[in-house]
Design a protein around this motif. Structure first.
Motif, PDB file in Angstrom:
ATOM      1  N   LYS A  45     -37.706-108.910 -36.608  1.00 42.44           N
ATOM      2  CA  LYS A  45     -36.651-108.648 -37.743  1.00 42.44           C
ATOM      3  C   LYS A  45     -35.741-109.818 -37.832  1.00 42.44           C
ATOM      4  O   LYS A  45     -35.506-110.158 -39.021  1.00 42.44           O
ATOM      5  N   LYS A  46     -35.444-110.584 -36.903  1.00 41.38           N
ATOM      6  CA  LYS A  46     -34.632-111.790 -37.133  1.00 41.38           C
ATOM      7  C   LYS A  46     -35.420-112.798 -37.850  1.00 41.38           C
ATOM      8  O   LYS A  46     -34.865-113.337 -38.745  1.00 41.38           O
ATOM      9  N   LEU A  47     -36.622-113.121 -37.522  1.00 42.36           N
ATOM     10  CA  LEU A  47     -37.435-114.091 -38.426  1.00 42.36           C
ATOM     11  C   LEU A  47     -37.587-113.703 -39.733  1.00 42.36           C
ATOM     12  O   LEU A  47     -37.561-114.438 -40.699  1.00 42.36           O
ATOM     13  N   GLU A  48     -37.614-112.360 -39.906  1.00 43.69           N
ATOM     14  CA  GLU A  48     -37.854-111.898 -41.291  1.00 43.69           C
ATOM     15  C   GLU A  48     -36.629-112.324 -42.171  1.00 43.69           C
ATOM     16  O   GLU A  48     -36.556-112.359 -43.273  1.00 43.69           O
ATOM     17  N   ALA A  49     -35.398-112.011 -41.430  1.00 44.12           N
ATOM     18  CA  ALA A  49     -34.272-111.770 -42.032  1.00 44.12           C
ATOM     19  C   ALA A  49     -33.987-113.442 -42.382  1.00 44.12           C
ATOM     20  O   ALA A  49     -33.388-113.959 -43.391  1.00 44.12           O
ATOM     21  N   VAL A  55     -44.757-112.099 -40.266  1.00 41.22           N
ATOM     22  CA  VAL A  55     -44.974-112.187 -38.805  1.00 41.22           C
ATOM     23  C   VAL A  55     -46.095-111.399 -38.372  1.00 41.22           C
ATOM     24  O   VAL A  55     -45.980-110.252 -38.723  1.00 41.22           O
ATOM     25  N   ARG A  56     -47.219-112.145 -38.092  1.00 39.82           N
ATOM     26  CA  ARG A  56     -48.499-111.379 -37.763  1.00 39.82           C
ATOM     27  C   ARG A  56     -48.572-110.961 -36.502  1.00 39.82           C
ATOM     28  O   ARG A  56     -49.122-109.846 -36.223  1.00 39.82           O
ATOM     29  N   GLN A  57     -48.012-111.685 -35.579  1.00 37.56           N
ATOM     30  CA  GLN A  57     -48.140-111.209 -34.227  1.00 37.56           C
ATOM     31  C   GLN A  57     -47.078-111.763 -33.127  1.00 37.56           C
ATOM     32  O   GLN A  57     -46.595-113.278 -33.567  1.00 37.56           O
ATOM     33  N   TYR A  68     -46.903-115.929 -34.458  1.00 32.96           N
ATOM     34  CA  TYR A  68     -47.682-116.344 -35.261  1.00 32.96           C
ATOM     35  C   TYR A  68     -47.382-115.734 -36.610  1.00 32.96           C
ATOM     36  O   TYR A  68     -47.410-114.380 -36.594  1.00 32.96           O
ATOM     37  N   GLY A  69     -47.637-116.189 -37.558  1.00 32.88           N
ATOM     38  CA  GLY A  69     -47.208-115.765 -39.045  1.00 32.88           C
ATOM     39  C   GLY A  69     -47.060-116.923 -40.042  1.00 32.88           C
ATOM     40  O   GLY A  69     -47.540-117.937 -39.921  1.00 32.88           O
ATOM     41  N   PHE A  70     -46.368-116.646 -41.018  1.00 29.49           N
ATOM     42  CA  PHE A  70     -46.068-117.732 -42.029  1.00 29.49           C
ATOM     43  C   PHE A  70     -44.556-118.004 -42.158  1.00 29.49           C
ATOM     44  O   PHE A  70     -43.905-116.789 -42.307  1.00 29.49           O
ATOM     45  N   ASP A  71     -43.965-118.952 -42.030  1.00 26.74           N
ATOM     46  CA  ASP A  71     -42.558-119.111 -42.005  1.00 26.74           C
ATOM     47  C   ASP A  71     -41.843-119.271 -43.299  1.00 26.74           C
ATOM     48  O   ASP A  71     -42.378-118.880 -44.168  1.00 26.74           O
TER      49      ASP A  71
END
Length: 95
Positions: A45-49, A55-57, A68-71
């Motif tokens: 949730k923090k990264l998405e905010a 965020v894939r995993q 893992y994901g897309f920043d």
């Protein structure tokens, strides 16, 4: 004969690539008692905010949260975070 040498070369390149990835994972380490960890979902949730596109995993690696994901730049990312503070510990550069 050439095919055999090409196969050997391809196998050597693959082995080097895998060992480099293994080394990259081993260079980041977090030493935080498990009782002090925040939930993985809180990090997501923090990264998405913070602007991560996806965020894939989120998993545990060497005592850290490995994500893992897309920043925020929408670039593929593999980053390591302290599970207590969510401080960025390191990242694996993507090709």
């Amino acid at each position: 004969m050439k095919t055999m040498k090409l196969n050997q070369l391809a196998a050597a390149v693959a082995a080097l690539t895998l060992s480099a990835a293994a080394f990259a994972h081993g260079e980041f380490k977090c030493d935080v008692p498990k009782a002090e960890w925040q939930p993985q979902t809180a990090l997501q949730k923090k990264l998405e905010a913070d602007g991560w596109k996806k965020v894939r995993q989120v998993k545990t690696e060497n005592g850290c949260y490995e994500v893992y994901g897309f920043d925020e730049k929408n670039q593929r990312a593999e980053k390591f975070y302290n599970p207590k503070t969510f401080e960025l510990v390191g990242e694996v550069k993507q090709k």
